[in-house]
Design a protein around this motif. Structure first.
Motif, PDB file in Angstrom:
ATOM      1  N   TYR A 156      61.469 -24.387  60.786  1.00  0.00           N
ATOM      2  CA  TYR A 156      60.074 -24.054  60.990  1.00  0.00           C
ATOM      3  C   TYR A 156      60.058 -22.477  60.662  1.00  0.00           C
ATOM      4  O   TYR A 156      61.056 -21.859  60.888  1.00  0.00           O
ATOM      5  N   CYS A 211      64.572 -28.146  67.297  1.00  0.00           N
ATOM      6  CA  CYS A 211      63.569 -27.689  68.249  1.00  0.00           C
ATOM      7  C   CYS A 211      63.118 -28.453  68.998  1.00  0.00           C
ATOM      8  O   CYS A 211      61.996 -28.502  69.868  1.00  0.00           O
ATOM      9  N   ILE A 218      54.587 -26.763  58.148  1.00  0.00           N
ATOM     10  CA  ILE A 218      55.505 -27.339  59.113  1.00  0.00           C
ATOM     11  C   ILE A 218      56.133 -28.758  58.187  1.00  0.00           C
ATOM     12  O   ILE A 218      55.371 -29.420  57.763  1.00  0.00           O
ATOM     13  N   CYS A 242      57.919 -28.306  67.059  1.00  0.00           N
ATOM     14  CA  CYS A 242      57.138 -27.461  65.861  1.00  0.00           C
ATOM     15  C   CYS A 242      55.983 -28.293  65.115  1.00  0.00           C
ATOM     16  O   CYS A 242      54.996 -27.728  64.947  1.00  0.00           O
ATOM     17  N   THR A 256      51.037 -25.406  68.535  1.00  0.00           N
ATOM     18  CA  THR A 256      51.784 -26.276  68.600  1.00  0.00           C
ATOM     19  C   THR A 256      52.697 -26.051  69.829  1.00  0.00           C
ATOM     20  O   THR A 256      52.648 -25.002  70.563  1.00  0.00           O
ATOM     21  N   ARG A 293      65.313 -22.935  65.755  1.00  0.00           N
ATOM     22  CA  ARG A 293      64.845 -23.999  64.851  1.00  0.00           C
ATOM     23  C   ARG A 293      65.533 -23.435  63.436  1.00  0.00           C
ATOM     24  O   ARG A 293      66.161 -22.052  63.511  1.00  0.00           O
TER      25      ARG A 293
END
Length: 662
Positions: free
Chosen positions: A35, A48, A41, A63, A18, A32
């Motif tokens: 995540y 993020c 996810i 993410c 990712t 984050r």
């Protein structure tokens, strides 16, 4: 591998990575909340955000965005900075001003990231939302008004633990995270959601308001509640261990820890043996070390002396006991206190040869006589991963509530002699298979299970449930006939090294010397009690069920007159007028490593090839129950723990813990 540019730095990233992972590879910190590397996810929190070209001219959640060839990623532009400030402002809209009284204070992701990425002021003037408290059992304290709906706890329960007990109800502002019908979270890994929670919504109930993180001394240790050898960190203040937390070790426990390993530490300060006791006129009375040593020497045991090791003893203690007995001319040493007597001439045949990581890649798994959820909850997590990859699981033994689809083949071990065709087909079709034999089936099914593994080309594994077992076997702490040989030898003196599960009845005529740390069964049966140190109060080497050598450090000092076990055995050598050849822990450890070099190297031990399987071997016997009757009360520390007693009462037996007056 696609090439991307992160803040002007060009790099290659793995296929399927990712944008968030690409930024981390470039050394950029991406904030984050939802995540997590080991969970699916969700893309809930939007913290993020980064700027990506080509793409829409707006920040995107890194993410959930795949990294593709030619992307230009900006993590430090003005747009990203403003967007993150906005997200943080929204997250804090309903968050209470609890930091001074919140147990997460000092190790809170929300605190850290609001300082680093948030605005210095708020524009919100409306009333804050409040959420009613949820009951999640004796281990998890909830203040759900603090919840930011990251759903980490929900995803952990469903994906890792495999118990769908936590979920979300309602939508929008009315959304709440709760357990099913507000029941307690009852699985063996429930408290890991406390570590996962990025705010103070889920905190530790037994640890509530006990200490702040900056007050604590942190010590690297090993969990001895089972044979997995989970890596832990003991946090202590003064002479008291306040809490145990998991350390990251992908090969052993990843970053999880069983509830027992985490919460039995309050038992370290309860029901402790802190002075010497001797039985006089049928009653145990306080005595001095000198008195006790003289009484043992007066028994003049000569060669008629035996030592039995408990389930949580470190290798150094066992080696010291072995050396003492050898100096006395005795070889009556045994670590399998409950009476098991399997062949230990080849340690590969009693080892978990798949390794925990390797088990994840098995396409077919046969479990023989093991309640894995109770004997090794973290191995159960690995089996779930294998099942997600398509593995088929078959179980021989009484039924238990698995967290994955499994076929139970009955309680009779002789079913292994004529297995249903689907089992052989599953192993034939699988690239890699695994046969797991639990401690309860070693006597009746070991030979046949080994033959089946050999026939199928599968990994053969034995799952022990004692932290001391593999280390003891490496040191030769085993008789050919097990405890029966010790009983038959009729020793005059029996040293019990924290052996609380053994039957003391056959040794009624012997002088029973208990060297341990809790007033448990062993102490009740003893004639002389010499107070020892627990795993948290001494340095020590442990070997887990997969043959991995690990070292635990001393966190606190033992209470009162209690001493480290090896020092007691060294003093006993003087009392018995024999020479053991060591005067310090370093000398003891060096002597042990000289005899068993593998114990000096942390990591997996190579036990060589498996013995040749006997194709004619037959399995026999019926398993009516598993050796572990109560997950929470398997050792003297856990039995002394008020938290573990409460868990046993409430979660397993459906009752409330009685108060002292009741």
């Amino acid at each position: 591998m696609p090439k991307v540019t992160v803040d002007g730095q060009e790099l290659e990233v793995p296929e399927g990575a990712t944008v968030l992972q690409a930024c981390e590879l470039a050394g950029k910190e991406i904030p984050r909340f939802c995540y997590h590397e080991r969970l699916s996810i969700a893309g809930n929190c939007r913290m993020c955000l980064v700027e990506v070209k080509p793409g829409p001219p707006k920040p995107q959640a890194s993410c959930a965005l795949p990294a593709t060839e030619g992307q230009e990623i900006r993590t430090d532009s003005e747009m990203v900075k403003t967007a993150r400030e906005g997200v943080m402002e929204f997250l804090l809209i309903n968050h209470p001003l609890d930091c001074p009284i919140c147990d997460q204070g000092g190790e809170c992701d929300l605190q850290d990231q609001s300082v680093a990425y948030g605005r210095g002021a708020t524009r919100y003037e409306e009333n804050k939302r409040a959420v009613t408290e949820k009951y999640m059992g004796p281990l998890i304290k909830t203040v759900m008004t603090r919840c930011i709906h990251c759903t980490r706890c929900v995803r952990f329960s469903e994906e890792i633990a495999g118990v769908d007990e936590i979920g979300a109800v309602g939508r929008g502002e009315d959304m709440q995270i709760t357990t099913y019908l507000e029941q307690a979270a009852e699985h063996e890994l429930s408290a890991n959601v406390i570590d996962l929670c990025p705010v103070g919504a889920l905190t530790s109930r037994p640890y509530a308001f006990e200490a702040r993180p900056w007050e604590l001394k942190k010590t690297l240790s090993i969990d001895v509640s089972d044979a997995v050898g989970a890596n832990i960190r003991l946090d202590s203040r003064g002479r008291e261990v306040m809490r145990a937390l998991p350390r990251v070790n992908d090969a052993v426990n990843e970053e999880w820890l069983s509830d027992k390993g985490r919460y039995m530490v309050d038992g370290l300060s309860k029901r402790r043996l802190d002075k010497v006791f001797m039985r006089k006129r049928g009653k145990l009375q306080a005595a001095s070390w000198d008195e006790a040593f003289k009484a043992i020497a007066k028994a003049k045991p000569g060669k008629a002396i035996a030592a039995i090791a408990g389930d949580m003893v470190d290798c150094e203690t066992m080696f010291a006991a072995k050396t003492l007995l050898k100096a006395c001319g005795s070889n009556l040493i045994e670590g399998r206190q409950t009476g098991m007597d399997y062949d230990v001439s080849n340690l590969a045949a009693v080892n978990f040869n798949s390794t925990f990581e390797g088990l994840e890649h098995a396409g077919a798994i046969l479990i023989v006589g093991s309640h894995i959820r109770w004997e090794a909850p973290l191995v159960n997590v690995r089996i779930r991963k294998a099942v997600k990859r398509g593995a088929k699981v078959f179980v021989v033994g009484p039924e238990w509530e698995t967290t994955f689809p499994a076929t139970f083949l009955g309680n009779d071990l002789s079913v292994l002699n004529d297995l249903p065709g689907e089992v052989a087909t599953a192993f034939k079709d699988a690239e890699r298979g695994a046969v797991i034999v639990g401690g309860g089936a070693l006597k009746g099914a070991h030979g046949k299970a080994l033959a089946l593994a050999s026939e199928w080309g599968a990994d053969f594994n034995v799952l022990h449930f004692s932290a001391a077992r593999m280390g003891g076997l490496m040191l030769g702490f085993a008789q050919k006939g097990g405890m029966a040989d010790i009983v038959a030898a009729k020793p005059k003196v029996v040293f019990s090294l924290g052996a609380d599960e053994m039957d003391f009845e056959p040794f009624a005529d012997a002088l029973k010397v208990y060297i341990g740390h809790h007033g448990d069964r062993g102490a009740h049966a003893a004639d002389i009690i010499l107070p020892g140190a627990s795993y948290a109060e001494k340095d020590g080497t442990y070997v887990n069920t997969e043959g991995r050598v690990q070292f635990a450090e001393k966190a606190v000092f033992a209470p009162g007159d209690a001493r480290e076990d090896w020092t007691i055995l060294r003093a006993l050598a003087d009392a018995l007028k024999v020479d053991v050849g060591f005067d310090s822990f370093a000398e003891l450890q060096s002597a042990m490593i000289a005899e068993v070099p593998a114990l000096g190297v942390e990591g997996l031990v190579d036990y060589g090839a498996l013995p040749k399987a006997d194709a004619a071997a037959k399995a026999e016997g019926t398993m009516s129950a598993y050796p572990i009757k109560d997950f929470y009360l398997t050792n003297p520390i856990a039995r002394a723990s008020e938290v573990m007693q409460r868990c046993s009462s409430e979660l397993l037996h459906g009752g409330e813990l009685a108060e002292a007056a009741e």
